[in-house]
Design a protein around this motif. Structure first.
Motif, PDB file in Angstrom:
ATOM      1  N   ILE A   1     -19.612   6.412   4.503  1.00 18.61           N
ATOM      2  CA  ILE A   1     -21.065   6.481   4.396  1.00 18.61           C
ATOM      3  C   ILE A   1     -21.634   7.588   5.282  1.00 18.61           C
ATOM      4  N   LYS A   2     -20.935   7.894   6.368  1.00 17.02           N
ATOM      5  CA  LYS A   2     -21.365   9.003   7.212  1.00 17.02           C
ATOM      6  C   LYS A   2     -21.021  10.335   6.561  1.00 17.02           C
ATOM      7  N   LYS A   3     -19.813  10.430   6.012  1.00 20.44           N
ATOM      8  CA  LYS A   3     -19.372  11.674   5.381  1.00 20.44           C
ATOM      9  C   LYS A   3     -20.247  12.046   4.196  1.00 20.44           C
ATOM     10  N   ASN A   4     -20.662  11.052   3.411  1.00 21.82           N
ATOM     11  CA  ASN A   4     -21.450  11.310   2.204  1.00 21.82           C
ATOM     12  C   ASN A   4     -22.955  11.208   2.434  1.00 21.82           C
TER      13      ASN A   4
ATOM     14  N   ALA B   1     -21.541  11.063  -7.053  1.00 26.27           N
ATOM     15  CA  ALA B   1     -20.256  11.463  -7.628  1.00 26.27           C
ATOM     16  C   ALA B   1     -19.143  11.306  -6.590  1.00 26.27           C
ATOM     17  N   LEU B   2     -18.719  10.066  -6.384  1.00 26.08           N
ATOM     18  CA  LEU B   2     -17.653   9.773  -5.422  1.00 26.08           C
ATOM     19  C   LEU B   2     -16.379   9.390  -6.157  1.00 26.08           C
ATOM     20  N   PRO B   3     -15.223   9.656  -5.581  1.00 28.08           N
ATOM     21  CA  PRO B   3     -13.968   9.176  -6.171  1.00 28.08           C
ATOM     22  C   PRO B   3     -13.977   7.654  -6.284  1.00 28.08           C
TER      23      PRO B   3
ATOM     24  N   ASP C   1     -13.104   5.734  -3.145  1.00 30.36           N
ATOM     25  CA  ASP C   1     -14.165   5.681  -2.141  1.00 30.36           C
ATOM     26  C   ASP C   1     -15.249   4.691  -2.553  1.00 30.36           C
ATOM     27  N   LEU C   2     -15.601   4.682  -3.843  1.00 27.03           N
ATOM     28  CA  LEU C   2     -16.576   3.720  -4.337  1.00 27.03           C
ATOM     29  C   LEU C   2     -16.124   2.287  -4.073  1.00 27.03           C
ATOM     30  N   LYS C   3     -14.846   2.028  -4.337  1.00 24.95           N
ATOM     31  CA  LYS C   3     -14.300   0.687  -4.146  1.00 24.95           C
ATOM     32  C   LYS C   3     -14.345   0.280  -2.679  1.00 24.95           C
ATOM     33  N   THR C   4     -14.030   1.224  -1.782  1.00 16.83           N
ATOM     34  CA  THR C   4     -14.044   0.921  -0.345  1.00 16.83           C
ATOM     35  C   THR C   4     -15.447   0.569   0.125  1.00 16.83           C
TER      36      THR C   4
END
Length: 377
Positions: free
Chosen positions: A299-302, A357-359, A362-365
């Motif tokens: 959440i910080k990275k994105n 547009a996340l992998p 990453d969405l699952k995490t």
């Protein structure tokens, strides 16, 4: 060798060595051993400003139609679909007329009955608009727009203000002509006496004329704000909330007025009213510490934290608020992942969230972390 010949030879040596010494002095660091001279690439990365005469403007173009697509994906969440804004920022469009475009002065800036001041009412130079969008927008990913996208977004904004038609394409070749249609292009002055003399324009009197008081002076006023005791903690502890403008922190509202903020914050000191409490989410199985750390890093990275606080609403709801609302669903992880991926609006208010547009991993995490209660550590 005679003294005159020696002197002439010395002068010749200085003439030969002078340029070399000058070049060495120009390239030598001001503080030897500290830092280094910036490379051309490093300077170019920062040297992106565009002057009012459009010097520095890169070549490119963008249509109103493309600008609308970029706007709805990256700008509308804060500024509204039509630049009308929302509860986050002031409106960008409105308050200008066809007569203003002809005259170059916005009449409503002098109308005390008009309810507000929009960006297109105030901005005098189109270069300012282009430059700010290019360097600062979108606010959670500045400098991420491509040059043609900046042209397109600027064109869309201008079309909303009636400055260019809906089928217009803005480019470096025609931007100077569009400048001649800016509604407040003649409304800017440089005669503001910021410096002595003529400054950047005509000579003007100082902005402030102060005469020192020598006797019977008024006492120095004190500016302060306070919260009545019954409402002190109604909106949660201000000390734990990040203000929307700047890293300013409020007082610890869990403590009585006048109490010094020493030691850890205790929420139990002055409990918040029950109406502000959020329902507690009890997940079937709390995520492993590693999954929490991974989710917090994502959440910080994105830049999710640009719009979402941990506990409190910023632009969008807080992460714990999302967990409280949806964590008890049987399909919570799948539902939250789909909402993050597709974006949307209406569940938490009128401000739309752009699609992310996340992998899938990453969405699952992130979705699993939210479904399990959005732990902060």
């Amino acid at each position: 060798m005679s003294s005159s010949r020696k002197f002439a030879a010395a002068l010749l040596g200085l003439a030969v060595l002078g340029p070399a010494w000058a070049q060495q002095a120009a390239t030598a660091p001001a503080y030897p051993g500290i830092g280094r001279t910036a490379t051309k690439a490093e300077i170019a990365a920062w040297d992106i400003d565009v002057r009012p005469d459009f010097k520095g403007l890169p070549k490119g173009s963008g249509s109103v139609n493309l600008g609308q697509e970029v706007w709805e994906a990256k700008c509308a969440s804060c500024h509204g679909i039509f630049g009308e804004s929302n509860e986050v920022f002031s409106p960008l469009v409105g308050g200008t007329t066809a007569e203003d475009i002809k005259a170059g002065r916005v009449a409503r800036l002098n109308d005390t009955t008009f309810p507000g001041r929009t960006t297109l009412m105030k901005v005098a130079t189109l270069s300012t608009l282009w430059d700010y969008i290019n360097r600062a927008m979108p606010w959670n990913a500045p400098k991420s727009l491509k040059t043609d996208e900046v042209y397109a977004v600027t064109a869309y904004l201008l079309s909303l203000g009636g400055i260019v038609p809906e089928d217009f394409t803005l480019s470096d070749a025609n931007i100077a002509d569009v400048q001649k249609r800016m509604p407040n292009r003649n409304g800017m002055t440089t005669a503001h006496a910021m410096w002595p003399g003529k400054s950047l324009g005509k000579a003007a009197p100082p902005d402030v004329k102060a005469t020192a008081c020598m006797r019977d002076c008024d006492t120095e006023p004190k500016v302060a704000s306070l919260l009545p005791d019954f409402a002190r903690n109604n909106n949660g502890n201000l000390a734990e909330q990040q203000r929307l403008v700047g890293p300013q922190r409020g007082i610890d509202t869990t403590r009585p007025a006048g109490t010094r903020r020493d030691g850890p914050i205790s929420i139990a000191a002055t409990p918040a009213p029950a109406v502000t409490a959020s329902p507690t989410v009890t997940p079937a199985q709390a995520p492993a510490t590693g999954n929490v750390a991974a989710a917090l890093a994502l959440i910080k990275k994105n830049s999710c934290t640009a719009c979402h606080g941990m506990d409190q609403k910023l632009v969008g709801p807080g992460f714990k608020q999302i967990a409280a609302k949806h964590g008890s669903r049987s399909d919570a992880e799948a539902y939250l992942a789909s909402r993050i991926k597709s974006g949307g609006q209406g569940v938490w208010g009128p401000i739309p969230m752009p699609a992310q547009a996340l992998p899938d991993a990453d969405l699952k995490t992130i979705a699993a972390w939210l479904a399990a209660g959005a732990a902060s550590r």
